[in-house]
Design a protein around this motif. Structure first.
Motif, PDB file in Angstrom:
ATOM      1  N   ARG A 145      46.028  42.815  22.781  1.00  0.00           N
ATOM      2  CA  ARG A 145      44.728  43.478  22.657  1.00  0.00           C
ATOM      3  C   ARG A 145      44.915  44.864  22.049  1.00  0.00           C
ATOM      4  O   ARG A 145      46.013  45.397  22.028  1.00  0.00           O
ATOM      5  CB  ARG A 145      44.059  43.601  24.024  1.00  0.00           C
ATOM      6  N   GLY A 146      43.835  45.461  21.589  1.00  0.00           N
ATOM      7  CA  GLY A 146      43.906  46.822  21.068  1.00  0.00           C
ATOM      8  C   GLY A 146      43.777  46.933  19.567  1.00  0.00           C
ATOM      9  O   GLY A 146      43.951  48.026  19.020  1.00  0.00           O
ATOM     10  N   ALA A 147      43.464  45.836  18.884  1.00  0.00           N
ATOM     11  CA  ALA A 147      43.278  45.911  17.428  1.00  0.00           C
ATOM     12  C   ALA A 147      42.040  46.740  17.102  1.00  0.00           C
ATOM     13  O   ALA A 147      41.066  46.778  17.865  1.00  0.00           O
ATOM     14  CB  ALA A 147      43.137  44.509  16.841  1.00  0.00           C
ATOM     15  N   ASP A 148      42.065  47.388  15.957  1.00  0.00           N
ATOM     16  CA  ASP A 148      40.923  48.182  15.505  1.00  0.00           C
ATOM     17  C   ASP A 148      39.824  47.299  14.925  1.00  0.00           C
ATOM     18  O   ASP A 148      38.650  47.669  14.949  1.00  0.00           O
ATOM     19  CB  ASP A 148      41.372  49.181  14.429  1.00  0.00           C
ATOM     20  N   LEU A 149      40.214  46.159  14.383  1.00  0.00           N
ATOM     21  CA  LEU A 149      39.296  45.279  13.667  1.00  0.00           C
ATOM     22  C   LEU A 149      39.238  43.925  14.354  1.00  0.00           C
ATOM     23  O   LEU A 149      40.142  43.562  15.106  1.00  0.00           O
ATOM     24  CB  LEU A 149      39.769  45.105  12.216  1.00  0.00           C
ATOM     25  N   PRO A 150      38.198  43.143  14.081  1.00  0.00           N
ATOM     26  CA  PRO A 150      38.188  41.772  14.606  1.00  0.00           C
ATOM     27  C   PRO A 150      39.314  40.963  13.986  1.00  0.00           C
ATOM     28  O   PRO A 150      39.738  41.228  12.858  1.00  0.00           O
ATOM     29  CB  PRO A 150      36.811  41.243  14.187  1.00  0.00           C
ATOM     30  N   HIS A 151      39.801  40.004  14.718  1.00  0.00           N
ATOM     31  CA  HIS A 151      40.838  39.128  14.191  1.00  0.00           C
ATOM     32  C   HIS A 151      40.213  38.077  13.270  1.00  0.00           C
ATOM     33  O   HIS A 151      38.987  38.022  13.101  1.00  0.00           O
ATOM     34  CB  HIS A 151      41.630  38.504  15.332  1.00  0.00           C
ATOM     35  N   VAL A 152      41.064  37.258  12.670  1.00  0.00           N
ATOM     36  CA  VAL A 152      40.622  36.383  11.588  1.00  0.00           C
ATOM     37  C   VAL A 152      41.143  34.966  11.786  1.00  0.00           C
ATOM     38  O   VAL A 152      42.322  34.761  12.091  1.00  0.00           O
ATOM     39  CB  VAL A 152      41.109  36.917  10.219  1.00  0.00           C
ATOM     40  N   LEU A 184      38.845  33.150  21.174  1.00  0.00           N
ATOM     41  CA  LEU A 184      39.301  34.494  20.823  1.00  0.00           C
ATOM     42  C   LEU A 184      38.267  35.557  21.178  1.00  0.00           C
ATOM     43  O   LEU A 184      38.612  36.651  21.628  1.00  0.00           O
ATOM     44  CB  LEU A 184      39.656  34.574  19.332  1.00  0.00           C
ATOM     45  N   GLN A 185      36.999  35.248  20.976  1.00  0.00           N
ATOM     46  CA  GLN A 185      35.959  36.210  21.325  1.00  0.00           C
ATOM     47  C   GLN A 185      35.985  36.522  22.819  1.00  0.00           C
ATOM     48  O   GLN A 185      35.840  37.680  23.229  1.00  0.00           O
ATOM     49  CB  GLN A 185      34.589  35.682  20.922  1.00  0.00           C
ATOM     50  N   ALA A 186      36.168  35.511  23.644  1.00  0.00           N
ATOM     51  CA  ALA A 186      36.219  35.724  25.084  1.00  0.00           C
ATOM     52  C   ALA A 186      37.415  36.585  25.481  1.00  0.00           C
ATOM     53  O   ALA A 186      37.333  37.393  26.421  1.00  0.00           O
ATOM     54  CB  ALA A 186      36.287  34.379  25.806  1.00  0.00           C
ATOM     55  N   HIS A 187      38.522  36.433  24.772  1.00  0.00           N
ATOM     56  CA  HIS A 187      39.739  37.178  25.129  1.00  0.00           C
ATOM     57  C   HIS A 187      39.731  38.601  24.581  1.00  0.00           C
ATOM     58  O   HIS A 187      40.104  39.540  25.303  1.00  0.00           O
ATOM     59  CB  HIS A 187      40.968  36.431  24.601  1.00  0.00           C
ATOM     60  N   TYR A 188      39.320  38.769  23.309  1.00  0.00           N
ATOM     61  CA  TYR A 188      39.421  40.080  22.666  1.00  0.00           C
ATOM     62  C   TYR A 188      38.102  40.857  22.647  1.00  0.00           C
ATOM     63  O   TYR A 188      38.061  42.002  22.195  1.00  0.00           O
ATOM     64  CB  TYR A 188      39.918  39.917  21.226  1.00  0.00           C
ATOM     65  N   ASP A 189      37.036  40.240  23.094  1.00  0.00           N
ATOM     66  CA  ASP A 189      35.724  40.884  23.174  1.00  0.00           C
ATOM     67  C   ASP A 189      35.186  41.284  21.801  1.00  0.00           C
ATOM     68  O   ASP A 189      34.485  42.282  21.656  1.00  0.00           O
ATOM     69  CB  ASP A 189      35.775  42.120  24.090  1.00  0.00           C
ATOM     70  N   ARG A 190      35.545  40.507  20.782  1.00  0.00           N
ATOM     71  CA  ARG A 190      34.943  40.707  19.463  1.00  0.00           C
ATOM     72  C   ARG A 190      35.047  39.399  18.687  1.00  0.00           C
ATOM     73  O   ARG A 190      36.102  38.767  18.681  1.00  0.00           O
ATOM     74  CB  ARG A 190      35.628  41.836  18.689  1.00  0.00           C
ATOM     75  N   GLY A 257      30.088  47.292   1.533  1.00  0.00           N
ATOM     76  CA  GLY A 257      29.239  48.320   2.109  1.00  0.00           C
ATOM     77  C   GLY A 257      29.718  49.712   1.767  1.00  0.00           C
ATOM     78  O   GLY A 257      30.782  49.915   1.179  1.00  0.00           O
ATOM     79  N   SER A 258      28.930  50.684   2.158  1.00  0.00           N
ATOM     80  CA  SER A 258      29.216  52.087   1.918  1.00  0.00           C
ATOM     81  C   SER A 258      30.275  52.599   2.881  1.00  0.00           C
ATOM     82  O   SER A 258      30.604  51.925   3.876  1.00  0.00           O
ATOM     83  CB  SER A 258      27.934  52.909   2.104  1.00  0.00           C
ATOM     84  N   PRO A 259      30.816  53.798   2.637  1.00  0.00           N
ATOM     85  CA  PRO A 259      31.750  54.376   3.606  1.00  0.00           C
ATOM     86  C   PRO A 259      31.128  54.528   4.994  1.00  0.00           C
ATOM     87  O   PRO A 259      31.788  54.285   6.002  1.00  0.00           O
ATOM     88  CB  PRO A 259      32.090  55.734   2.990  1.00  0.00           C
ATOM     89  N   GLU A 260      29.856  54.919   5.049  1.00  0.00           N
ATOM     90  CA  GLU A 260      29.175  55.055   6.337  1.00  0.00           C
ATOM     91  C   GLU A 260      29.057  53.698   7.036  1.00  0.00           C
ATOM     92  O   GLU A 260      29.274  53.588   8.241  1.00  0.00           O
ATOM     93  CB  GLU A 260      27.788  55.678   6.140  1.00  0.00           C
ATOM     94  N   TRP A 265      30.710  49.766  11.127  1.00  0.00           N
ATOM     95  CA  TRP A 265      31.184  48.410  11.388  1.00  0.00           C
ATOM     96  C   TRP A 265      32.535  48.441  12.096  1.00  0.00           C
ATOM     97  O   TRP A 265      32.743  47.732  13.078  1.00  0.00           O
ATOM     98  CB  TRP A 265      31.304  47.657  10.071  1.00  0.00           C
ATOM     99  N   ARG A 266      33.429  49.260  11.587  1.00  0.00           N
ATOM    100  CA  ARG A 266      34.787  49.345  12.130  1.00  0.00           C
ATOM    101  C   ARG A 266      34.776  49.773  13.595  1.00  0.00           C
ATOM    102  O   ARG A 266      35.480  49.203  14.432  1.00  0.00           O
ATOM    103  CB  ARG A 266      35.589  50.369  11.306  1.00  0.00           C
ATOM    104  N   ASP A 267      33.967  50.764  13.898  1.00  0.00           N
ATOM    105  CA  ASP A 267      33.954  51.350  15.242  1.00  0.00           C
ATOM    106  C   ASP A 267      32.816  50.830  16.109  1.00  0.00           C
ATOM    107  O   ASP A 267      32.604  51.324  17.214  1.00  0.00           O
ATOM    108  CB  ASP A 267      33.858  52.873  15.140  1.00  0.00           C
ATOM    109  N   ARG A 268      32.063  49.861  15.588  1.00  0.00           N
ATOM    110  CA  ARG A 268      30.940  49.276  16.319  1.00  0.00           C
ATOM    111  C   ARG A 268      29.980  50.348  16.813  1.00  0.00           C
ATOM    112  O   ARG A 268      29.550  50.369  17.964  1.00  0.00           O
ATOM    113  CB  ARG A 268      31.444  48.424  17.480  1.00  0.00           C
ATOM    114  N   LEU A 269      29.619  51.256  15.892  1.00  0.00           N
ATOM    115  CA  LEU A 269      28.712  52.343  16.258  1.00  0.00           C
ATOM    116  C   LEU A 269      27.256  51.941  16.190  1.00  0.00           C
ATOM    117  O   LEU A 269      26.378  52.701  16.585  1.00  0.00           O
ATOM    118  CB  LEU A 269      28.933  53.553  15.326  1.00  0.00           C
TER     119      LEU A 269
END
Length: 271
Positions: A145-152, A184-190, A257-260, A265-269
């Motif tokens: 666990r601890g990835a910055d992005l969703p897995h693939v 995977l969603q259940a385990h990594y929460d994404r 997408g844009s930088p914003e 998306w990356r940080d789920r803001l």
């Protein structure tokens, strides 16, 4: 001289009114400041090379600001600091394949990206000779666990495999994909992303799976041309890319997408 209480009260009101009013800092203000700080750290519109360039015409991948790479055992040691400064904003690494193979460079790539501050995720190369449950468990066993992005979930035909060349029906493919994604969603929460290729997409109808995002390979045409009506978040536009810090060829991808939008998306803001 005696000062009456009413005079004192009026003086207090005047002093209070003369003070500048400070607006409270809201959560929205804090998020906006965080967003802009993160955007300011990005290197956008990088000028990466290509060992086998394609003439993109007016639909160039270089028109997208956020680029990243994916790597596996075939990439030697990567200078992640150099790659990040050149414009690598994210990285996906092969972690597992089937139900018993693990990429020997996964941990090395992951640690290097983390040390340089490059957001990372991992991918699993799916084989149709093992169940979705077995393959999901194998991935979870090898990817912390601890990835910055969703897995693939990487789904494509495997005609060159020495052990598994099965081509199940589209219905079977979609059923197995949904099982893998759910575990995977259940385990990594994404929710994981699905990566796929043109022929697999056309043959299986995998694009009909809802509730997930897609990473599409298209090295000779914009996704809107190659995958008409297809949804995508990432586009892999070359397998022969040239990126500072990486020896030899490497896959390069863009975020849609844009930088914003990328930071949100990356940080789920949220939006």
């Amino acid at each position: 001289m005696r000062v009456f209480p009413l005079v004192l009260a009026l003086a207090g009101i005047l002093v209070a009114c003369s003070r500048p009013q400070v607006e409270p800092v809201t959560v929205a203000d804090q998020q906006a400041a965080q967003l802009q700080a993160e955007v300011s750290r990005l290197v956008t519109y990088p000028k990466f090379g290509d060992f086998d360039p394609y003439d993109w015409g007016n639909r160039k991948p270089q028109s997208y600001p956020i680029h990243g790479i994916d790597a596996s055992r075939w990439q030697s040691t990567i200078d992640w600091e150099k790659a990040r400064k050149a414009g690598v904003s994210f990285a996906f690494f092969k972690a597992t394949e089937g139900g018993d193979l693990a990429d020997p460079r996964f941990a090395e790539h992951r640690r290097g990206a983390q040390a340089a501050g490059v957001p990372w995720g991992a991918y699993h190369y799916y084989y149709f000779c093992r169940s979705a449950e077995e393959q999901a468990r194998w991935f979870i066993r090898n990817v912390p666990r601890g990835a910055d992005l969703p897995h693939v979930l990487d789904m494509e035909w495997t005609p060159r495999s020495k052990t598994c060349t099965k081509r199940p029906s589209g219905a079977k493919v979609r059923s197995e994909a949904r099982k893998f994604l759910a575990i995977l969603q259940a385990h990594y929460d994404r929710r994981p992303i699905i990566y796929t290729t043109v022929d697999f997409y056309q043959d299986t109808g995998i694009g009909d799976i809802g509730g997930t995002e897609f990473w599409l390979r298209s090295v000779a045409g914009h996704p809107s041309e190659v995958y008409p009506g297809g949804r995508w978040t990432f586009w892999q536009y070359t397998g022969t890319g040239e990126v500072p810090g990486v020896d030899g060829e490497v896959d390069i991808n863009v975020f849609r997408g844009s930088p914003e939008a990328w930071v949100r998306w990356r940080d789920r803001l949220g939006t």
